[in-house]
Scaffold this active site. Structure first.
Site, PDB file in Angstrom:
ATOM      1  N   ARG A 172       0.830  -1.207   0.000  1.00  0.00           N
ATOM      2  CA  ARG A 172       0.000   0.000   0.000  1.00  0.00           C
ATOM      3  C   ARG A 172       0.862   1.254   0.000  1.00  0.00           C
ATOM      4  O   ARG A 172       0.431   2.307  -0.437  1.00  0.00           O
ATOM      5  CB  ARG A 172      -0.864   0.040   1.271  1.00  0.00           C
ATOM      6  N   ARG A 176       9.684   5.760  -3.367  1.00  0.00           N
ATOM      7  CA  ARG A 176       9.998   6.703  -4.446  1.00  0.00           C
ATOM      8  C   ARG A 176      11.443   7.149  -4.379  1.00  0.00           C
ATOM      9  O   ARG A 176      11.970   7.366  -3.295  1.00  0.00           O
ATOM     10  CB  ARG A 176       9.179   7.981  -4.292  1.00  0.00           C
ATOM     11  N   ARG A 249      -8.898  -6.607  13.694  1.00  0.00           N
ATOM     12  CA  ARG A 249      -8.131  -5.819  14.651  1.00  0.00           C
ATOM     13  C   ARG A 249      -9.023  -4.682  15.121  1.00  0.00           C
ATOM     14  O   ARG A 249      -9.788  -4.099  14.344  1.00  0.00           O
ATOM     15  CB  ARG A 249      -6.869  -5.229  14.000  1.00  0.00           C
ATOM     16  N   ARG A 280       0.367   5.484  16.507  1.00  0.00           N
ATOM     17  CA  ARG A 280       0.524   6.836  15.960  1.00  0.00           C
ATOM     18  C   ARG A 280      -0.192   7.868  16.818  1.00  0.00           C
ATOM     19  O   ARG A 280      -1.068   7.522  17.608  1.00  0.00           O
ATOM     20  CB  ARG A 280       0.048   6.912  14.509  1.00  0.00           C
ATOM     21  N   GLU A 300      -3.271   6.187  19.156  1.00  0.00           N
ATOM     22  CA  GLU A 300      -4.007   5.041  18.620  1.00  0.00           C
ATOM     23  C   GLU A 300      -3.325   3.739  19.060  1.00  0.00           C
ATOM     24  O   GLU A 300      -2.133   3.540  18.790  1.00  0.00           O
ATOM     25  CB  GLU A 300      -3.967   5.157  17.091  1.00  0.00           C
ATOM     26  N   TYR A 348      -9.773  -4.881   3.000  1.00  0.00           N
ATOM     27  CA  TYR A 348      -9.078  -3.687   3.508  1.00  0.00           C
ATOM     28  C   TYR A 348      -9.383  -2.511   2.573  1.00  0.00           C
ATOM     29  O   TYR A 348      -8.503  -1.986   1.917  1.00  0.00           O
ATOM     30  CB  TYR A 348      -7.583  -4.011   3.511  1.00  0.00           C
ATOM     31  N   ASP A 350     -10.303   1.168   1.220  1.00  0.00           N
ATOM     32  CA  ASP A 350     -10.262   2.585   1.534  1.00  0.00           C
ATOM     33  C   ASP A 350     -11.603   3.194   1.127  1.00  0.00           C
ATOM     34  O   ASP A 350     -12.423   2.537   0.483  1.00  0.00           O
ATOM     35  CB  ASP A 350      -9.119   3.263   0.767  1.00  0.00           C
TER      36      ASP A 350
HETATM   37  P1  FAD Z   1     -18.102   1.285   8.390  1.00  0.00           P
HETATM   38  O1  FAD Z   1     -17.637   2.684   8.437  1.00  0.00           O
HETATM   39  O2  FAD Z   1     -17.516   0.325   9.359  1.00  0.00           O
HETATM   40  O3  FAD Z   1     -19.700   1.310   8.573  1.00  0.00           O
HETATM   41  C1  FAD Z   1     -20.435   0.174   8.906  1.00  0.00           C
HETATM   42  C2  FAD Z   1     -21.551   0.641   9.835  1.00  0.00           C
HETATM   43  O4  FAD Z   1     -22.436  -0.452  10.070  1.00  0.00           O
HETATM   44  C3  FAD Z   1     -21.034   1.085  11.198  1.00  0.00           C
HETATM   45  O5  FAD Z   1     -21.461   2.389  11.479  1.00  0.00           O
HETATM   46  C4  FAD Z   1     -21.631   0.057  12.155  1.00  0.00           C
HETATM   47  O6  FAD Z   1     -21.967   0.611  13.419  1.00  0.00           O
HETATM   48  C5  FAD Z   1     -22.862  -0.410  11.406  1.00  0.00           C
HETATM   49  N1  FAD Z   1     -23.306  -1.744  11.788  1.00  0.00           N
HETATM   50  C6  FAD Z   1     -22.576  -2.880  11.779  1.00  0.00           C
HETATM   51  N2  FAD Z   1     -23.317  -3.916  12.203  1.00  0.00           N
HETATM   52  C7  FAD Z   1     -24.548  -3.416  12.501  1.00  0.00           C
HETATM   53  C8  FAD Z   1     -25.744  -3.992  12.996  1.00  0.00           C
HETATM   54  N3  FAD Z   1     -25.803  -5.290  13.310  1.00  0.00           N
HETATM   55  N4  FAD Z   1     -26.812  -3.204  13.181  1.00  0.00           N
HETATM   56  C9  FAD Z   1     -26.753  -1.864  12.899  1.00  0.00           C
HETATM   57  N5  FAD Z   1     -25.635  -1.275  12.421  1.00  0.00           N
HETATM   58  C10 FAD Z   1     -24.561  -2.034  12.219  1.00  0.00           C
HETATM   59  N6  FAD Z   1      -9.847   5.037   4.136  1.00  0.00           N
HETATM   60  C11 FAD Z   1      -9.327   6.015   3.339  1.00  0.00           C
HETATM   61  O7  FAD Z   1      -9.713   6.122   2.172  1.00  0.00           O
HETATM   62  N7  FAD Z   1      -8.385   6.883   3.820  1.00  0.00           N
HETATM   63  C12 FAD Z   1      -7.926   6.820   5.100  1.00  0.00           C
HETATM   64  O8  FAD Z   1      -7.076   7.630   5.492  1.00  0.00           O
HETATM   65  C13 FAD Z   1      -8.461   5.814   5.958  1.00  0.00           C
HETATM   66  N8  FAD Z   1      -8.035   5.716   7.219  1.00  0.00           N
HETATM   67  C14 FAD Z   1      -8.578   4.765   8.036  1.00  0.00           C
HETATM   68  C15 FAD Z   1      -8.142   4.718   9.360  1.00  0.00           C
HETATM   69  C16 FAD Z   1      -8.697   3.784  10.221  1.00  0.00           C
HETATM   70  C17 FAD Z   1      -8.229   3.743  11.644  1.00  0.00           C
HETATM   71  C18 FAD Z   1      -9.670   2.853   9.744  1.00  0.00           C
HETATM   72  C19 FAD Z   1     -10.244   1.826  10.671  1.00  0.00           C
HETATM   73  C20 FAD Z   1     -10.091   2.892   8.437  1.00  0.00           C
HETATM   74  C21 FAD Z   1      -9.555   3.849   7.567  1.00  0.00           C
HETATM   75  N9  FAD Z   1      -9.984   3.958   6.247  1.00  0.00           N
HETATM   76  C22 FAD Z   1      -9.446   4.930   5.430  1.00  0.00           C
HETATM   77  C23 FAD Z   1     -11.013   3.051   5.695  1.00  0.00           C
HETATM   78  C24 FAD Z   1     -12.421   3.616   5.827  1.00  0.00           C
HETATM   79  O9  FAD Z   1     -12.717   3.815   7.178  1.00  0.00           O
HETATM   80  C25 FAD Z   1     -13.397   2.603   5.220  1.00  0.00           C
HETATM   81  O10 FAD Z   1     -13.104   2.363   3.869  1.00  0.00           O
HETATM   82  C26 FAD Z   1     -14.864   3.050   5.310  1.00  0.00           C
HETATM   83  O11 FAD Z   1     -15.182   3.658   6.521  1.00  0.00           O
HETATM   84  C27 FAD Z   1     -15.725   1.838   5.112  1.00  0.00           C
HETATM   85  O12 FAD Z   1     -17.084   2.199   5.147  1.00  0.00           O
HETATM   86  P2  FAD Z   1     -18.167   1.082   5.464  1.00  0.00           P
HETATM   87  O13 FAD Z   1     -19.482   1.730   5.306  1.00  0.00           O
HETATM   88  O14 FAD Z   1     -17.855  -0.129   4.674  1.00  0.00           O
HETATM   89  O15 FAD Z   1     -17.882   0.626   6.973  1.00  0.00           O
HETATM   90  N1  UDP Z   2       3.455   0.655   7.883  1.00  0.00           N
HETATM   91  C1  UDP Z   2       4.679   0.581   8.514  1.00  0.00           C
HETATM   92  N2  UDP Z   2       5.218   1.710   9.054  1.00  0.00           N
HETATM   93  C2  UDP Z   2       4.595   2.896   9.000  1.00  0.00           C
HETATM   94  C3  UDP Z   2       3.352   2.985   8.352  1.00  0.00           C
HETATM   95  C4  UDP Z   2       2.806   1.835   7.808  1.00  0.00           C
HETATM   96  O1  UDP Z   2       5.267  -0.488   8.594  1.00  0.00           O
HETATM   97  O2  UDP Z   2       5.138   3.891   9.535  1.00  0.00           O
HETATM   98  C5  UDP Z   2       2.889  -0.589   7.321  1.00  0.00           C
HETATM   99  C6  UDP Z   2       1.994  -1.300   8.345  1.00  0.00           C
HETATM  100  O3  UDP Z   2       2.125  -2.692   8.132  1.00  0.00           O
HETATM  101  C7  UDP Z   2       0.613  -0.851   7.946  1.00  0.00           C
HETATM  102  C8  UDP Z   2       0.750  -0.798   6.426  1.00  0.00           C
HETATM  103  O4  UDP Z   2       2.076  -0.316   6.213  1.00  0.00           O
HETATM  104  O5  UDP Z   2      -0.385  -1.755   8.363  1.00  0.00           O
HETATM  105  C9  UDP Z   2      -0.252   0.079   5.733  1.00  0.00           C
HETATM  106  O6  UDP Z   2      -0.145   1.380   6.255  1.00  0.00           O
HETATM  107  P1  UDP Z   2      -1.312   2.423   6.154  1.00  0.00           P
HETATM  108  O7  UDP Z   2      -0.809   3.721   6.658  1.00  0.00           O
HETATM  109  O8  UDP Z   2      -1.867   2.368   4.789  1.00  0.00           O
HETATM  110  O9  UDP Z   2      -2.333   1.822   7.199  1.00  0.00           O
HETATM  111  P2  UDP Z   2      -3.764   2.355   7.685  1.00  0.00           P
HETATM  112  O10 UDP Z   2      -3.792   3.840   7.506  1.00  0.00           O
HETATM  113  O11 UDP Z   2      -4.756   1.632   6.858  1.00  0.00           O
HETATM  114  O12 UDP Z   2      -3.796   1.971   9.117  1.00  0.00           O
END
Ligand code: FAD
Ligand code: UDP
Length: 365
Positions: A172, A176, A249, A280, A300, A348, A350
């Site tokens: 991911r 560069r 996780r 982080r 986090e 996984y 985004d």
């Molecule tokens: P979710 O946001 O998980 O929504 C699912 C919803 O369903 C939740 O609100 C939950 O409460 C509800 N639900 C589940 N089961 C039930 C039930 N039984 N009854 C009622 N409600 C229910 N993506 C990016 O593009 N850029 C980023 O920088 C980025 N950073 C991230 C950082 C973190 C820490 C995490 C965890 C994810 C990150 N993502 C990022 C990914 C992004 O969060 C997801 O792609 C996106 O939120 C997925 O949307 P979703 O609707 O599939 O899931």
């Molecule tokens: N990663 C790492 N060091 C860093 C940042 C990321 O080793 O400083 C690795 C780690 O395995 C992580 C993966 O790269 O799970 C993807 O990173 P990303 O920032 O895309 O993770 P997310 O934002 O989805 O948590």
């Protein structure tokens, strides 16, 4: 006739996008969520002018023009470019792995010098197809970066040894040979002006929304309200964990408000050594170039998911992917249910992937 065309379980990005596209076609949607707010993991809480990303840092990025135009038709995006910094034992390094990082680590000043250093360090991997995250990382950037910037962070993040994790996770990150700290290679990037809630609220404007209700607490009655179901929760839970539980996780967020204007000078600082317990620190105001006199930071912590916790990341190793396939087979037999989003697809994804998934089936809505 039933009251709704669609019952959408989950008010996250998948559910909200689906509701928006369906409402535009005149479909009647009921969106339910067990949380007491909409937006799923994109949800922001406004703390004295700072939009705090309550479920971890979210930066929107995509190379797909259609997706970018779609989100921009709903909300304007700012020019934020993600450039996290890594802190390893008190030393700072730029991410993703680029000429700045190579200079900071080895003092090399040209791409040729950096490439030669990496080549030397990955000698051991020659001719070998990387079969896990450790081998993939060493073959991409050499052992030094693996040891300092990847190993500790990854093992904290995933709770597993890098030799037990799939190679794709590290792919991911860009590598560069230019002085470019942009964490993404995508053409478009930014944060919605006013935060993600503006985007989600626009998407849900024409749908009925019910919060604080768990679909499984009264599945039959919810199902009876709509012609079709869109399910965005955990796929294994949908099928009563009949083949066993998938692994996820989860994260714990430790939030702190500080009466200083600037804590770390960057939105994201990763702590890559194993000994620091969190992965982080996010300083939220920097996503929107905030100038408030105070600041909010979040540490986090990552751990294994168990019942009652929020499932944030699917663990896409072989064992779990195989188990997921069995659930996906069952899902194929549910003609009336669309399974979508990160939890139902156990991928996984985004944000742009999730929107892309809904746009792909737009014609069928
Ligand atoms: P979710 O946001 O998980 O929504 C699912 C919803 O369903 C939740 O609100 C939950 O409460 C509800 N639900 C589940 N089961 C039930 C039930 N039984 N009854 C009622 N409600 C229910 N993506 C990016 O593009 N850029 C980023 O920088 C980025 N950073 C991230 C950082 C973190 C820490 C995490 C965890 C994810 C990150 N993502 C990022 C990914 C992004 O969060 C997801 O792609 C996106 O939120 C997925 O949307 P979703 O609707 O599939 O899931
Ligand atoms: N990663 C790492 N060091 C860093 C940042 C990321 O080793 O400083 C690795 C780690 O395995 C992580 C993966 O790269 O799970 C993807 O990173 P990303 O920032 O895309 O993770 P997310 O934002 O989805 O948590």
């Amino acid at each position: 006739m039933k009251k709704y065309d669609y019952l959408i379980v989950g008010a996250g990005l998948y559910g909200a996008t689906f509701a928006h596209l369906a409402s535009k076609k005149g479909k009647r949607c009921l969106v339910i969520d067990k949380r007491n707010h909409v937006g799923g993991n994109l949800f922001c809480e406004n703390i004295d002018g700072i939009n705090v990303h309550k479920y971890g840092a979210h930066i929107f990025h995509t190379s797909d023009k259609k997706i970018w135009e779609y989100v921009n038709s709903l909300v304007e995006f700012n020019r934020y470019t993600n450039s996290p910094v890594a802190n390893y034992k008190g030393h700072l390094y730029n991410l993703p792995f680029n000429m700045n990082t190579f200079y900071q680590l080895w003092g090399v000043k040209t791409p040729a010098e950096a490439a030669a250093e990496i080549e030397k360090q990955r000698k051991k991997m020659e001719g070998k197809e990387p079969s896990n995250l450790e081998e993939q990382a060493i073959s991409l950037v050499g052992r030094d970066i693996y040891e300092k910037l990847i190993k500790g962070y990854t093992e904290k993040q995933w709770g597993r040894s890098c030799t037990d994790l799939p190679a794709f996770i590290i792919k991911r990150l860009p590598v560069r040979f230019t002085f470019d700290n942009n964490y993404f290679n995508d053409k478009y990037q930014g944060i919605p002006i006013g935060g993600y809630n503006v985007l989600i609220d626009k998407m849900l404007a024409d749908a009925d929304v019910k919060l604080g209700v768990d679909y499984f607490s009264d599945k039959e009655s919810f199902d009876s309200m709509a012609e079709k179901i869109v399910f965005t929760g955990m796929i294994d839970e949908y099928f009563g964990y009949c083949f066993g539980k998938l692994e996820y996780r989860t994260l714990r967020f430790e939030q702190e408000r500080l009466e200083i204007p600037n804590y770390q000078g960057n939105a994201v600082v990763n702590y890559t050594e194993r000994e620091v317990p969190f992965t982080r620190i996010i300083e939220h105001k920097h996503f929107e170039f905030g100038e408030q006199p105070h600041t909010v930071i979040t540490r986090e912590y990552s751990s294994e998911w168990s019942d009652g916790a929020e499932p944030y990341y699917p663990v896409n190793d072989n064992k779990n992917n195989t188990l997921y396939e069995k659930y996906a087979e069952l899902a194929k037999g549910c003609e009336n249910v669309i399974f979508g989003g990160r939890l139902a697809a156990y991928k996984y994804y985004d944000m742009h992937h999730v929107i892309g998934q809904v746009l792909q089936i737009e014609d069928k809505i």
